[in-house]
Design an enzyme around this catalytic site. Structure first.
Site, short mmCIF file in Angstrom:
data_model
loop_
_atom_site.label_atom_id
_atom_site.label_comp_id
_atom_site.label_asym_id
_atom_site.label_seq_id
_atom_site.Cartn_x
_atom_site.Cartn_y
_atom_site.Cartn_z
N SER A 1 9.74 -1.40 -4.88
CA SER A 1 8.87 -1.56 -3.71
C SER A 1 8.57 -3.05 -3.58
CB SER A 1 7.56 -0.80 -3.96
OG SER A 1 6.58 -1.18 -3.02
N TYR B 1 0.41 2.17 -9.04
CA TYR B 1 1.67 2.03 -8.28
C TYR B 1 2.26 0.63 -8.50
CZ TYR B 1 4.81 2.58 -4.23
OH TYR B 1 5.90 2.68 -3.41
P1 NAD Z 1 8.37 11.03 -0.30
O1 NAD Z 1 7.02 11.52 -0.65
O2 NAD Z 1 8.92 11.31 1.06
O3 NAD Z 1 9.44 11.53 -1.38
C1 NAD Z 1 9.16 11.51 -2.76
C2 NAD Z 1 10.17 12.37 -3.47
O4 NAD Z 1 9.83 12.40 -4.88
C3 NAD Z 1 10.17 13.83 -2.99
O5 NAD Z 1 11.48 14.33 -2.98
C4 NAD Z 1 9.35 14.53 -4.06
O6 NAD Z 1 9.65 15.91 -4.20
C5 NAD Z 1 9.79 13.76 -5.30
N1 NAD Z 1 8.87 13.95 -6.42
C6 NAD Z 1 7.54 13.73 -6.47
N2 NAD Z 1 7.05 14.12 -7.66
C7 NAD Z 1 8.10 14.59 -8.39
C8 NAD Z 1 8.24 15.14 -9.68
N3 NAD Z 1 7.20 15.30 -10.52
N4 NAD Z 1 9.48 15.53 -10.10
C9 NAD Z 1 10.55 15.40 -9.27
N5 NAD Z 1 10.48 14.88 -8.03
C10 NAD Z 1 9.26 14.48 -7.59
O7 NAD Z 1 8.31 9.44 -0.58
P2 NAD Z 1 9.22 8.23 -0.07
O8 NAD Z 1 8.40 7.42 0.85
O9 NAD Z 1 10.55 8.70 0.37
O10 NAD Z 1 9.34 7.40 -1.42
C11 NAD Z 1 10.52 7.39 -2.20
C12 NAD Z 1 10.47 6.17 -3.13
O11 NAD Z 1 10.44 4.97 -2.35
C13 NAD Z 1 9.25 6.13 -4.04
O12 NAD Z 1 9.60 5.64 -5.32
C14 NAD Z 1 8.34 5.15 -3.32
O13 NAD Z 1 7.45 4.52 -4.21
C15 NAD Z 1 9.36 4.17 -2.79
N6 NAD Z 1 8.86 3.38 -1.67
C16 NAD Z 1 8.45 3.96 -0.51
C17 NAD Z 1 7.99 3.16 0.51
C18 NAD Z 1 7.53 3.74 1.83
O14 NAD Z 1 6.99 2.99 2.63
N7 NAD Z 1 7.76 5.00 2.10
C19 NAD Z 1 7.94 1.78 0.36
C20 NAD Z 1 8.36 1.21 -0.84
C21 NAD Z 1 8.83 2.03 -1.85
#
Ligand code: NAD
Length: 274
Positions: A156, A169
């Site tokens: 991130s 985080y």
């Molecule tokens: P999201 O909530 O849409 O997806 C998260 C995924 O992780 C889902 O498939 C969920 O089922 C899975 N997950 C959660 N807990 C779990 C567990 N205990 N076991 C197995 N799977 C589990 O989130 P996203 O926005 O797609 O984020 C994905 C990644 O990208 C994360 O690491 C997040 O920190 C990172 N990220 C997101 C953003 C953003 O703006 N959305 C920005 C920077 C980084």
């Protein structure tokens, strides 16, 4: 000295045909976008994440039909090292290989340090950081044996800079950038690369879940939250897309990216250029 040039080749449409990819947290958001992009490039894909079994089954079938690749699903809960070990073992047993590992699963919780719930800290560190240690250490023997590996850690912008109220985080994401560097150094001579991708805000369920809470907390509209709170630090003033992250992950998985290892590449519209 004249160094002979190799003929310039363009990237084939299915550059990852024959590869097997595992994407954690790929039932939603960025992980699902990355899984679809890897499948479109020809890789067989193992999905993982939480969700309703019938919906996940439909997603799996849809990806297989749309891109003509094999798909499977592991329900492993990434807070449980034993489940992670079973997921990696099953992937290798089914496919005989694991070429591309995308550590993407992640959760968020926002609270001031003194009020940060201890169990939330533990859970965020377990899912966003420790699970990647386990998947990486368990996947490396198969990658070493095959003489090829790509590990892509979805970090991130918060792996590079901090923000208030996101202690767990930000700590976990800085941690995964460190894990990325060590993995890269330990595998550098073996055609294995490990890189972190550091997105700014991407519109996904994880971000959607923050909008209404922020609107209430600040007494402003959803649109104001998006522009003045979420995207306040993101100079291009738009969300990055899951398709952009999918395309980058495909590129990092190809032979063209063989010399790129140990980096944390921002995809943040200029946020960390401040
Ligand atoms: P999201 O909530 O849409 O997806 C998260 C995924 O992780 C889902 O498939 C969920 O089922 C899975 N997950 C959660 N807990 C779990 C567990 N205990 N076991 C197995 N799977 C589990 O989130 P996203 O926005 O797609 O984020 C994905 C990644 O990208 C994360 O690491 C997040 O920190 C990172 N990220 C997101 C953003 C953003 O703006 N959305 C920005 C920077 C980084």
């Amino acid at each position: 000295m004249n160094i002979p040039l190799k003929p310039q080749t363009s990237q084939p449409a299915r550059a990852l045909a024959g590869r097997v990819a595992l994407v954690t947290g790929s039932t939603s958001g960025i992980g699902l976008g990355i899984a679809r992009a890897l499948a479109a490039a020809g890789a067989d894909v193992v999905l993982n994440g939480l969700g309703v079994a019938s919906e996940i089954g439909r997603t799996r079938e849809q990806i297989a039909a749309e891109f003509g690749v094999k798909t499977s699903y592991s329900p492993a809960d990434l807070t449980r090292p034993r489940s992670i070990a079973e997921m990696i073992a099953a992937t290798i047993a089914q496919s005989g290989r694991l070429d591309i590992l995308v550590n993407n699963a992640g959760i968020q919780h926002v609270a001031p340090l003194e009020q940060f719930p201890v169990e939330k800290w533990d859970r965020i560190l377990a899912i966003n950081l420790t699970s990647a240690f386990h998947t990486t250490r368990l996947a490396l023997p198969a990658m070493r044996q095959n003489g090829f590996g790509r590990i892509i850690n979805i970090a991130s912008a918060h792996g590079l800079v901090g923000s208030p109220f996101k202690a767990a985080y930000v700590a976990a994401k800085h941690g995964i950038v460190g894990l990325t560097k060590v993995t890269a150094l330990e595998t550098a001579e073996e055609s294995i690369t490990c890189n972190a991708v550091s997105p700014g805000y991407v519109y996904t369920p994880l971000v959607e879940a923050q909008i209404d809470g922020q609107a209430k907390a600040h007494g402003i509209s959803r649109d104001q939250v998006i522009r003045d709170v979420l995207l306040a630090q993101q100079p291009n003033k738009r969300f990055a897309t899951v398709e952009e992250l999918g395309a980058l992950t495909v590129f990092l998985s190809t032979d063209a990216a063989a010399s790129i290892t140990g980096i944390a590449l921002p995809v943040d519209g200029g946020w960390t250029a401040h």
